[in-house]
Scaffold this motif. Structure first.
Motif, PDB file in Angstrom:
ATOM      1  N   VAL A   1       0.835  -1.212   0.000  1.00 29.80           N
ATOM      2  CA  VAL A   1       0.000   0.000   0.000  1.00 29.80           C
ATOM      3  C   VAL A   1       0.863   1.254   0.000  1.00 29.80           C
ATOM      4  O   VAL A   1       0.553   2.242  -0.688  1.00 29.80           O
ATOM      5  CB  VAL A   1      -0.957  -0.025   1.211  1.00 29.80           C
ATOM      6  N   GLN A   2       1.974   1.263   0.734  1.00 24.73           N
ATOM      7  CA  GLN A   2       2.856   2.440   0.766  1.00 24.73           C
ATOM      8  C   GLN A   2       3.480   2.683  -0.606  1.00 24.73           C
ATOM      9  O   GLN A   2       3.534   3.832  -1.079  1.00 24.73           O
ATOM     10  CB  GLN A   2       3.947   2.262   1.831  1.00 24.73           C
ATOM     11  N   PHE A   3       3.947   1.634  -1.237  1.00 25.81           N
ATOM     12  CA  PHE A   3       4.498   1.798  -2.596  1.00 25.81           C
ATOM     13  C   PHE A   3       3.399   2.202  -3.579  1.00 25.81           C
ATOM     14  O   PHE A   3       3.635   2.997  -4.502  1.00 25.81           O
ATOM     15  CB  PHE A   3       5.169   0.499  -3.068  1.00 25.81           C
ATOM     16  N   HIS A   4       2.180   1.676  -3.393  1.00 23.75           N
ATOM     17  CA  HIS A   4       1.080   2.018  -4.287  1.00 23.75           C
ATOM     18  C   HIS A   4       0.721   3.492  -4.194  1.00 23.75           C
ATOM     19  O   HIS A   4       0.350   4.131  -5.198  1.00 23.75           O
ATOM     20  CB  HIS A   4      -0.143   1.145  -3.969  1.00 23.75           C
ATOM     21  N   SER A   5       0.826   4.041  -3.011  1.00 19.53           N
ATOM     22  CA  SER A   5       0.515   5.466  -2.860  1.00 19.53           C
ATOM     23  C   SER A   5       1.505   6.337  -3.628  1.00 19.53           C
ATOM     24  O   SER A   5       1.146   7.404  -4.135  1.00 19.53           O
ATOM     25  CB  SER A   5       0.513   5.850  -1.371  1.00 19.53           C
TER      26      SER A   5
ATOM     27  N   PRO B   1      -4.042   5.587  -9.564  1.00 15.73           N
ATOM     28  CA  PRO B   1      -4.186   4.560  -8.515  1.00 15.73           C
ATOM     29  C   PRO B   1      -4.755   3.236  -9.005  1.00 15.73           C
ATOM     30  O   PRO B   1      -4.519   2.206  -8.377  1.00 15.73           O
ATOM     31  CB  PRO B   1      -5.126   5.219  -7.502  1.00 15.73           C
ATOM     32  N   ASP B   2      -5.494   3.240 -10.121  1.00 14.22           N
ATOM     33  CA  ASP B   2      -6.151   2.016 -10.575  1.00 14.22           C
ATOM     34  C   ASP B   2      -5.414   1.335 -11.730  1.00 14.22           C
ATOM     35  O   ASP B   2      -5.950   0.405 -12.345  1.00 14.22           O
ATOM     36  CB  ASP B   2      -7.595   2.329 -11.025  1.00 14.22           C
ATOM     37  N   THR B   3      -4.212   1.765 -12.049  1.00 15.23           N
ATOM     38  CA  THR B   3      -3.474   1.212 -13.189  1.00 15.23           C
ATOM     39  C   THR B   3      -2.642   0.001 -12.769  1.00 15.23           C
ATOM     40  O   THR B   3      -2.279  -0.166 -11.590  1.00 15.23           O
ATOM     41  CB  THR B   3      -2.548   2.271 -13.797  1.00 15.23           C
ATOM     42  N   GLY B   4      -2.348  -0.816 -13.779  1.00 18.96           N
ATOM     43  CA  GLY B   4      -1.488  -1.971 -13.517  1.00 18.96           C
ATOM     44  C   GLY B   4      -0.062  -1.564 -13.206  1.00 18.96           C
ATOM     45  O   GLY B   4       0.653  -2.279 -12.480  1.00 18.96           O
TER      46      GLY B   4
END
Length: 424
Positions: free
Chosen positions: A20-24, A32-35
């Motif tokens: 989640v931290q890397f995703h942010s 946020p919704d991309t592969g």
């Protein structure tokens, strides 16, 4: 799988938090919704884990080399106690204890990485099942389900049904093509990693059962990845492909800079080091000094490549020292002082030219002529009776020197056989 998930539940929350931290961070760059955001989060998780496992990787290298060193002793024990398996095991354990070697040390990186692997698998499986897990709440769950990597959702598998794939907004053909390519790449990277270890970084002077086992694993591991890969979600395939590529690059670095003694990689490394040292007349890098120091300390126990390296330095007028440094040898310095020109190696001994028979006979005649007494104008103080004795002594010395000269010129010593008279 629920039992395995419960065993590794203590690490599921930390793994989900890291993702989640890397995703942010990546979500702010790519959406946020991309592969890309979710895929790069998994790749970053792998890199972070592998950086933390570097000390274990160093221990793995040391343990593997220690096992290779013990292979001759292990083979002797197996041959000595081939009919007594219990005694063979006891002697093996004693050998490990005396040398401080642990066979399980070579498996430490894989064992330490397993909890993260199963935790990630459980996180992605929960995303595919539409279940929240760890710090991944409902909004993050919906975002992860929308993420596609080259047309394949993050949480689908090769064996999933068409209805499940369509529910995540993808086609079954795209999913199977993408997962098949990733499985092939994953198996190929594993095969290449094991192959370069066997062909470049194994001591070729020792033929042991350990080498046969490694060759077998070179083919078994890729097959295992291909079989089990069809049951891995796309996110897990991304994780495993990334860790295989990392292992391959890490191993290439180790083989290039710190090869196993007696291997082809060591021969190539010492050839590069010899070229660098002869150009600069010194060892620059610290790790090179450590290797040169170890080679010098071996003495007569050096292998073929190490002896070739030391002899090459000697021919170049250099000498390796016990502390890993290289200095000019005394022989090369002496030659340089005599003729005033720099030398590139130790001087070779010049062989005398072979003389012809006529030259040797003329040399003998010349030596005999020089041995004749010269007339002196100075009056001798010797009495007249002593002169014949002195002359006889000189004559004996002359004949002796002539005989020795003839013997040295290749003629046979002692009295010569008289020639037979010619028959008319």
């Amino acid at each position: 799988m629920d039992t395995i998930a419960s065993l590794f539940s203590f690490i599921t929350t930390p793994v989900s938090w890291v993702i989640v931290q890397f995703h942010s961070v990546y979500g702010a760059l790519f959406g946020p919704d991309t592969g890309w955001a979710w895929g790069l989060s998994i790749v970053s998780l792998v890199i972070l884990i592998r950086i933390c496992l570097i000390p274990l990787f160093v221990k793995q290298i040391k343990a593997t080399r220690a096992m290779q060193t013990l292979q001759p002793e292990m083979k002797k024990i197996q041959e000595r106690y081939k009919n007594d398996k219990q005694r063979q095991s006891e002697e093996m354990m004693k050998l490990y204890k005396d040398t401080g070697t642990n066979p399980l040390s070579s498996c430490l990186p894989i064992l330490a990485q397993s909890p993260f692997f199963f935790a990630l698998y459980h996180v992605l499986n929960s995303i595919a099942s539409n279940d929240t897990i760890g710090v991944i709440n409902t909004s993050l769950l919906e975002s992860a389900q929308k993420a596609h990597i080259v047309g394949a959702p993050l949480a689908v598998k090769f064996t999933d049904s068409a209805s499940k794939v369509e529910a995540l907004g993808a086609s079954l053909t795209d999913v199977r093509v993408v997962t098949a390519i990733m499985i092939v790449l994953m198996s190929a990277s594993q095969f290449f990693t094991q192959r370069q270890l066997m062909t470049k970084n194994v001591d070729t002077t020792v033929k042991t059962p350990f080498m046969q086992q490694q060759k077998m694993l070179m083919y078994v591991f890729p097959i295992m990845f291909a079989v089990f890969g069809i049951n891995f979600p796309v996110g897990v395939l991304v994780y495993w492909l990334t860790t295989n590529v990392w292992t391959m690059g890490q191993q290439m670095y180790v083989i290039h800079n710190n090869p196993t003694p007696g291997s082809k990689a060591q021969a190539a490394y010492l050839e590069r080091l010899h070229k660098h040292v002869t150009q600069h007349n010194k060892v620059s890098r610290r790790r090179d000094k450590v290797i040169v120091k170890a080679i010098v300390a071996k003495g007569r126990d050096r292998n073929e490549f190490e002896r070739k390296f030391i002899n090459g330095l000697s021919k170049a007028g250099l000498a390796a020292q016990a502390d890993g440094t290289v200095i000019k040898s005394d022989t090369a310095a002496a030659v340089e002082a005599e003729d005033g020109t720099p030398t590139t190696g130790t001087p070779r001994r010049q062989q005398p030219k072979r003389q012809t028979k006529a030259q040797r006979q003329s040399g003998v005649a010349k030596a005999a002529g020089e041995a004749e007494p010269k007339t002196s104008l100075i009056k001798s103080d010797e009495p007249e009776d002593a002169k014949p004795a002195a002359a006889a002594k000189k004559g004996g010395a002359k004949s002796g020197s002539g005989t020795r000269s003839k013997a040295q010129s290749g003629q046979r010593k002692g009295p010569q056989r008289p020639k037979s008279p010619s028959k008319k």
